[in-house]
Every structure is written in structure tokens, then in C-alpha cells.
Design an enzyme around this catalytic site. Structure first.
Site, short mmCIF file in Angstrom:
data_model
loop_
_atom_site.label_atom_id
_atom_site.label_comp_id
_atom_site.label_asym_id
_atom_site.label_seq_id
_atom_site.Cartn_x
_atom_site.Cartn_y
_atom_site.Cartn_z
CB CYS A 120 -3.72 6.75 -15.28
SG CYS A 120 -2.68 6.62 -13.83
CG HIS A 259 -5.25 3.37 -15.69
ND1 HIS A 259 -3.88 3.01 -15.52
CD2 HIS A 259 -5.45 3.81 -14.35
CE1 HIS A 259 -3.22 3.40 -14.55
NE2 HIS A 259 -4.39 3.97 -13.79
CG ASN A 289 -1.63 2.70 -11.49
OD1 ASN A 289 -1.30 2.96 -12.67
ND2 ASN A 289 -2.31 3.44 -10.69
O1 UT7 Z 1 -4.15 5.44 -11.45
C1 UT7 Z 1 -5.11 6.40 -11.33
C2 UT7 Z 1 -5.72 6.75 -10.17
N1 UT7 Z 1 -5.47 5.79 -8.97
C3 UT7 Z 1 -6.61 5.29 -8.37
O2 UT7 Z 1 -7.58 5.32 -8.94
C4 UT7 Z 1 -6.64 4.45 -7.07
C5 UT7 Z 1 -7.87 4.45 -6.38
N2 UT7 Z 1 -7.58 4.20 -5.20
C6 UT7 Z 1 -7.35 2.75 -4.57
O3 UT7 Z 1 -7.23 1.87 -5.59
C7 UT7 Z 1 -7.72 2.62 -3.27
O4 UT7 Z 1 -8.49 3.58 -2.74
C8 UT7 Z 1 -6.34 2.04 -2.62
C9 UT7 Z 1 -5.91 0.66 -2.97
C10 UT7 Z 1 -5.23 2.92 -2.76
C11 UT7 Z 1 -6.62 1.81 -0.91
O5 UT7 Z 1 -7.72 1.05 -0.85
P1 UT7 Z 1 -9.10 1.50 -0.03
O6 UT7 Z 1 -9.82 0.36 0.37
O7 UT7 Z 1 -9.62 2.81 -0.42
O8 UT7 Z 1 -8.13 1.63 1.52
P2 UT7 Z 1 -8.27 2.86 2.44
O9 UT7 Z 1 -7.34 3.88 1.81
O10 UT7 Z 1 -9.64 3.38 2.84
O11 UT7 Z 1 -7.56 2.24 3.75
C12 UT7 Z 1 -8.30 1.47 4.43
C13 UT7 Z 1 -7.26 0.96 5.52
C14 UT7 Z 1 -6.63 2.16 6.36
O12 UT7 Z 1 -6.61 1.96 7.74
P3 UT7 Z 1 -7.49 2.20 8.79
O13 UT7 Z 1 -7.41 3.65 8.83
O14 UT7 Z 1 -8.75 1.90 8.29
O15 UT7 Z 1 -7.05 1.61 9.80
C15 UT7 Z 1 -5.23 2.31 5.77
O16 UT7 Z 1 -4.18 2.81 6.50
O17 UT7 Z 1 -6.24 0.32 5.05
C16 UT7 Z 1 -4.83 0.75 5.43
N3 UT7 Z 1 -4.05 0.67 4.47
C17 UT7 Z 1 -3.06 -0.48 4.47
N4 UT7 Z 1 -2.89 -1.81 5.12
C18 UT7 Z 1 -2.27 -2.53 4.84
C19 UT7 Z 1 -3.62 1.45 3.49
N5 UT7 Z 1 -2.59 1.00 2.86
C20 UT7 Z 1 -2.30 -0.30 3.37
C21 UT7 Z 1 -1.29 -1.31 3.12
N6 UT7 Z 1 -1.27 -2.42 3.83
N7 UT7 Z 1 -0.43 -1.25 2.15
#
Ligand code: UT7
Length: 332
Positions: A120, A259, A289
Site C-alpha cells: 500500500c 492510503h 482499499n
Molecule cells: O491496507 C493496509 C493494511 N490494512 C489495514 O491496515 C487494515 C487494518 N484493519 C482493519 O481495517 C480492521 O481490522 C478490519 C476492517 C479488517 C476489521 O475490523 P475490526 O473492527 O478490527 O474487526 P475484527 O477483525 O476485530 O472482527 C470483529 C468481529 C469478529 O466477530 P467476533 O469474533 O467478534 O464474533 C469478526 O468475525 O467482526 C466479524 N467480522 C465480520 N462481520 C460481518 C469480520 N468481518 C466481518 C464482515 N461482516 N465482513
């Protein structure tokens, strides 16, 4: 760190262009593909839709369209270009470089061509590399394009990642300028965190086999929440460092063009930099992204929309897999 002396000739952006595929994949479409909702995607990421390239379209095809627009904007022909750098993690193929394939498509017969793999942050790494070559006197101009077909490396069965990514390309022409241009650059890398975001198979470590395909190891794997924390700290620090090299404060910055990984990351970066979040340019809602293409397309969009005015101080700021990061202050 690269701070420019006052009397040193500067390199600037003299043309911009972009390409976004026509096909739109909205959150509502993803609801039919994986267990997700528009509400989750919108509130957790800020993304509403993303563009998806046709099956027959390669990264070099999107790069070609973006570069042709940038060349037109710079009032130049492809044969005028000395150097072509393609920033991509989704090359047309492992070899030859996408830059050489692009050279042939553009008919830029006088250019030296190579790819940069810096995820990125690739666009900023590419612009910085081109700047160094031009300043050294080796080449008089360069075409730098961030182009990605992430849809080809996205696991459309994995809701953790498939809602995040999109395809597109953004390009700039760089040349010496009499006023403005690139004022400072700060870049860094941390390979100890390489496992946080990767495509495990398909390289020399794990060549493609029936098993790697069955185990879906040719797709992007991401530790989202860990990356999130790194992204906020690193992007804020990088932006601050590039600005402080010029003794600039937040008041001196007109726009941060970042980004676009997650709107919550960008709000937290603004907070940490003590920057008015209205100064952060956003197009994540429309495109998601796009890795190296994200910062490039955001810059092109901001220019095309008339947000960036002559004399504005803008900060490009990116972070990604590697880890890698970079921030660059440009006087427009
Ligand atoms: O491009 C350069 C590098 N990329 C980044 O820097 C990305 C950085 N990370 C992020 O943007 C975020 O961490 C994400 C958008 C990927 C995820 O958001 P989050 O708030 O960190 O969520 P999480 O991974 O902690 O997941 C929370 C919950 C989980 O469920 P449980 O385990 O709490 O029951 C996931 O399974 O959300 C669930 N989840 C979803 N639910 C509905 C994960 N993806 C989805 C989805 N729809 N698409």
C-alpha cells in the site's frame, strides 16, 4: 530522510491520471456472497462499494489507461518518457515485470522499466525512487503508476478480507519543476511484522500445488485488528515526521492524501496528528482499499475535483504489508 535544501532543484508532479473499472460491487452484493451486512461494512470500514476489473483485464491494462491520461495531462508523448515504475503487488505475472508489459502497451520505447513491491506504500516508494533518479540527472522524467487487480487475489469466501478490497490505477508524470514539487519524504519498513498481511503461496517458498490451491493459500490473509493498531501509529508518525522535517505544523498542511484502508484508521490518524479530520481526503466509500493504487487515485481524484489548489501543501501518507510506510510533503 530527504529534506530538500532551499536552492536545490525540485521534482514535481506535472500530470495525473486514473482508471477505475466500470463494474461496481456494492455492499448489498456482498451480502449475497458471504455472511456480512452493509451496516457492518459501512460502520467498521467506511466502504460502500468498490470497483472490480473484468476477467480479461490485467493490472497493466488499468495502468495503461491511467498513464495515457497522465501523459495527456502533462502534454507529453509516451516516447518522451525515460523511466516507468509500476508499483504493484498484483503483477500481470511473476515475470516479466508489469512495467515492461506496460511499456509495450504504451509504446514508450525510450523508457527504462521496473516494478516496485511495497504494497500500500508502493506509490510513495515509486514516486520517491523516480524523484531520486531525476535529481541524480540519470533520467529527465518518469511515469509512476500504482495499479492493482486485488480482486484476483481476494478470497471471495472470506468475509474478513473480501469486503475490503477493490481494483484501480492512478498515475503521475514527474519532472523537474521551477516552483513547488516534492519538499520532503520519510519512509520506513519493519520486516518482523511480515506475517500480518500476506499471500502465502505462489512464490519460491511455497510454489503452487494442488494442495496450496485447495487450501486457498493463493489469496490475501490478514490479521486485521493487529494491523489496525500499527497503521494508526505509523501513519500518524510518518505524516508528522515528513512535516516536521520542514518545520511545518498541522496548520501549514492543506490536505493529507492517505492510503484508504479504513475510515476509522484515518480518523484516528487525524486525532493523533492533532489535525482537523476535514483535511484528510477520503474516497474509500467509493473504491475500498486498492493497495498501491489507493493513494495514487486519491491524489488524482482530489486534483480532478478541484480540492487541491496551486501552492497547497499536501501530505501523501501510506502504510501497508511488509510492514512498509511512507509520507511525502508536496507543494502543489
Ligand atoms: O491496507 C493496509 C493494511 N490494512 C489495514 O491496515 C487494515 C487494518 N484493519 C482493519 O481495517 C480492521 O481490522 C478490519 C476492517 C479488517 C476489521 O475490523 P475490526 O473492527 O478490527 O474487526 P475484527 O477483525 O476485530 O472482527 C470483529 C468481529 C469478529 O466477530 P467476533 O469474533 O467478534 O464474533 C469478526 O468475525 O467482526 C466479524 N467480522 C465480520 N462481520 C460481518 C469480520 N468481518 C466481518 C464482515 N461482516 N465482513
Amino acid at each position: 530522510m530527504a529534506k530538500k535544501k532551499k536552492d536545490e532543484a525540485r521534482v514535481g508532479i506535472i500530470g495525473v491520471g486514473s482508471h477505475l473499472p466500470k463494474k461496481v460491487l456494492a455492499n448489498e452484493d456482498l451480502e449475497k456472497m458471504v455472511d456480512t451486512t452493509d451496516e457492518w461494512i459501512t460502520t467498521r470500514t467506511g466502504i460502500k462499494e468498490r470497483r472490480i476489473a473484468d476477467e480479461g483485464t490485467a493490472t497493466s491494462d488499468m495502468a495503461k489507461d491511467a498513464c495515457e491520461e497522465a501523459l495527456k495531462d502533462a502534454n507529453m508523448k509516451a516516447s518522451d518518457i525515460d523511466l516507468i515504475i509500476v508499483a504493484t503487488i498484483t503483477p500481470d505475472m511473476p515475470l516479466p515485470s508489469t512495467a515492461c508489459i506496460l511499456q509495450s502497451k504504451l509504446d514508450a520505447k525510450n523508457a527504462v522499466c521496473f516494478d516496485i513491491s511495497a504494497a500500500c506504500a508502493g506509490f510513495i516508494y515509486g514516486v520517491s525512487t523516480a524523484e531520486a533518479y531525476i535529481k541524480s540527472g540519470l533520467y529527465k522524467n518518469a511515469l509512476v503508476v500504482g495499479s492493482e487487480k486485488l480482486s484476483a487475489f481476494t478470497d471471495w469466501k472470506d468475509r474478513n478480507t473480501c469486503v475490503l478490497f477493490g481494483d484501480g490505477a492512478g498515475a503521475v508524470v514527474l519532472a523537474p519543476v521551477k516552483r513547488g514539487g516534492i519538499l520532503s519524504t520519510y519512509m520506513g519498513s519493519d520486516g518482523t511484522q511480515a506475517d500480518l498481511l500476506k499471500v502465502p503461496a505462489g512464490g519460491s517458498k511455497m510454489p503452487a500445488t494442488k494442495k496450496t490451491v485447495e487450501e486457498r493459500l493463493h489469496y490475501i490473509k490478514m490479521s486485521g485488528s493487529e494491523l489496525f493498531k500499527h497503521a494508526v501509529k505509523i501513519m500518524a508518525d510518518a505524516g508528522n515526521k515528513a512535516a516536521s522535517m520542514l518545520n511545518y505544523s498541522c496548520d501549514d498542511i492543506d490536505w493529507v492524501i492517505p492510503h484508504q484502508a479504513n475510515i476509522r484508521i484515518l480518523n484516528a490518524v487525524a486525532n493523533r496528528m492533532k489535525l482537523n479530520s476535514k483535511k484528510i481526503y477520503l474516497n474509500i466509500r467509493r473504491y475500498g482499499n486498492m493497495s498501491s493504487a489507493s493513494t495514487a487515485v486519491a491524489l488524482v481524484d482530489a486534483v480532478k475535483e478541484g480540492r487541491i489548489k496551486k501552492g497547497d501543501i499536501i501530505v501523501l501518507d501510506a502504510f501497508g504489508a511488509g510492514l512498509v510506510w511512507g509520507a511525502m510533503v508536496i507543494e502543489w
